[in-house]
Design a protein around this motif. Structure first.
Motif, short mmCIF file in Angstrom:
data_model
loop_
_atom_site.label_atom_id
_atom_site.label_comp_id
_atom_site.label_asym_id
_atom_site.label_seq_id
_atom_site.Cartn_x
_atom_site.Cartn_y
_atom_site.Cartn_z
N ALA A 2 -10.36 -1.48 33.33
CA ALA A 2 -10.46 -1.64 34.78
C ALA A 2 -10.35 -3.11 35.16
O ALA A 2 -10.78 -3.99 34.44
CB ALA A 2 -11.80 -1.07 35.25
N ARG A 108 -18.25 -4.26 36.63
CA ARG A 108 -17.35 -4.17 35.46
C ARG A 108 -17.56 -5.33 34.52
O ARG A 108 -17.55 -5.16 33.30
CB ARG A 108 -15.89 -4.13 35.92
CG ARG A 108 -15.48 -2.77 36.39
CD ARG A 108 -14.08 -2.74 36.96
NE ARG A 108 -13.94 -1.51 37.73
CZ ARG A 108 -13.27 -1.38 38.86
NH1 ARG A 108 -12.64 -2.42 39.37
NH2 ARG A 108 -13.23 -0.24 39.47
N ALA A 111 -20.74 -4.63 32.68
CA ALA A 111 -20.57 -3.51 31.75
C ALA A 111 -19.77 -3.95 30.53
O ALA A 111 -20.09 -3.58 29.39
CB ALA A 111 -19.89 -2.34 32.45
N ARG A 115 -20.94 -3.82 26.64
CA ARG A 115 -20.18 -3.14 25.58
C ARG A 115 -19.92 -4.10 24.41
O ARG A 115 -20.04 -3.72 23.24
CB ARG A 115 -18.83 -2.65 26.11
CG ARG A 115 -18.93 -1.35 26.83
CD ARG A 115 -17.55 -0.85 27.24
NE ARG A 115 -17.70 0.22 28.20
CZ ARG A 115 -17.88 1.51 27.89
NH1 ARG A 115 -17.91 1.87 26.62
NH2 ARG A 115 -18.02 2.41 28.82
N MET B 64 -22.36 2.92 32.91
CA MET B 64 -21.32 2.02 32.40
C MET B 64 -19.95 2.68 32.33
O MET B 64 -18.95 2.11 32.72
CB MET B 64 -21.73 1.48 31.03
CG MET B 64 -22.64 0.28 31.16
SD MET B 64 -23.19 -0.30 29.57
CE MET B 64 -21.62 -0.63 28.76
N ALA B 65 -19.93 3.92 31.82
CA ALA B 65 -18.64 4.60 31.66
C ALA B 65 -17.98 4.88 33.01
O ALA B 65 -16.76 4.90 33.12
CB ALA B 65 -18.84 5.90 30.87
N ILE B 67 -18.33 2.87 35.63
CA ILE B 67 -17.92 1.57 36.19
C ILE B 67 -16.61 1.10 35.58
O ILE B 67 -15.73 0.61 36.29
CB ILE B 67 -19.04 0.53 35.94
CG1 ILE B 67 -20.25 0.84 36.82
CG2 ILE B 67 -18.54 -0.89 36.21
CD1 ILE B 67 -21.51 0.07 36.45
N ASP B 68 -16.45 1.26 34.27
CA ASP B 68 -15.24 0.69 33.65
C ASP B 68 -14.28 1.74 33.09
O ASP B 68 -13.30 1.39 32.44
CB ASP B 68 -15.60 -0.37 32.60
CG ASP B 68 -16.43 0.17 31.44
OD1 ASP B 68 -16.56 1.40 31.33
OD2 ASP B 68 -16.92 -0.64 30.65
N ASN B 69 -14.54 3.02 33.36
CA ASN B 69 -13.63 4.09 32.96
C ASN B 69 -13.34 4.11 31.46
O ASN B 69 -12.24 4.45 31.03
CB ASN B 69 -12.30 4.00 33.72
CG ASN B 69 -12.51 4.16 35.20
OD1 ASN B 69 -13.14 5.11 35.65
ND2 ASN B 69 -11.99 3.22 35.99
N GLU B 70 -14.32 3.73 30.67
CA GLU B 70 -14.22 3.79 29.21
C GLU B 70 -15.10 4.96 28.73
O GLU B 70 -15.92 5.48 29.50
CB GLU B 70 -14.72 2.48 28.60
CG GLU B 70 -13.93 1.25 29.03
CD GLU B 70 -12.69 1.03 28.18
OE1 GLU B 70 -12.70 1.41 27.01
OE2 GLU B 70 -11.70 0.48 28.71
N ARG B 72 -18.20 6.93 26.74
CA ARG B 72 -19.63 6.61 26.64
C ARG B 72 -19.86 5.57 25.55
O ARG B 72 -19.38 5.73 24.42
CB ARG B 72 -20.42 7.88 26.29
CG ARG B 72 -20.43 8.95 27.37
CD ARG B 72 -21.20 8.53 28.59
NE ARG B 72 -21.37 9.63 29.54
CZ ARG B 72 -21.70 9.45 30.83
NH1 ARG B 72 -21.86 8.23 31.31
NH2 ARG B 72 -21.87 10.48 31.62
N SER B 73 -20.62 4.53 25.87
CA SER B 73 -20.85 3.44 24.92
C SER B 73 -22.07 3.71 24.05
O SER B 73 -22.34 2.95 23.11
CB SER B 73 -21.04 2.13 25.67
OG SER B 73 -22.21 2.20 26.47
#
Lengths: 122, 122
Positions: A2, A108, A111, A115, B64-65, B67-70, B72-73
């Motif tokens: 993002a 972002r 986040a 990560r 988090m996932a 917010i940044d479209n990744e 699950r951390s």
């Protein structure tokens, strides 16, 4: 990934602050009243002796202390000569309230740092 | 410390999801389309075998996932029986755009987690 670029905040007409390579921008434990957008150059973020991140142009730093009203959690130094755009607490709260995209970009940034740190625990 | 309670999102009229003690809420690496507010009970957040946080009522997790479209951390499990309020991605973006206080609270949550992790590096 993002979009987390803050390039819109570093236009030509904005007042900037210059820090020479090696200069300290802020120190861990200091009180905070502004965050910064990197217009040019690179900034190192350290906690104690450990390097947490080296940041490139169009990223922000120093936002954590504004968000939670705690002292600086890390020390920021100029790795190269850097040109910074300071954003005051008042401007920050205005941007968050008026521009949801700004708020999402700040989220972002946070986040992505979480990560990166999570990956360090394996 | 700045207010990071999400109790306003756990009112009596809101649909909740129950997870028994020991149940997995989501696993690291999964795709995500919602975050959660803890209405009652405790939730453990783990990366690999390492416990990152034990979360109490009125806190959020899983943001988090979104917010940044990744993926699950981390993995989230119910430490006790828990009652959760799911917030969809659409609801999340609406809350961020319409209620700056919500955005700031999410930022505070992320900032507090980063501070907790920073302290672990000494």
């Amino acid at each position: 990934m993002a979009d987390a670029s803050f390039s819109l905040l570093t236009g030509n007409s904005i007042e900037t602050r210059l820090v020479r390579a090696g200069g300290v921008i802020f120190r861990e434990g200091e009180q905070a009243n502004e965050l910064f957008v990197i217009k040019s150059g690179y900034v190192r973020i350290q906690v104690g002796n450990k390097t947490m991140a080296d940041l490139a142009p169009d990223t922000i730093f120093g936002e954590m202390a504004l968000i939670d009203n705690e002292p600086r959690s890390a020390t920021a130094t100029a790795l190269t000569d850097v040109e910074l755009v300071p954003v005051s607490e008042k401007q920050f709260l205005f941007l968050v309230s008026q521009t949801p995209h700004f708020a999402l970009k700040v989220m972002r940034t946070l986040a992505q740092r979480l990560r990166t740190m999570n990956k360090g625990v394996y």
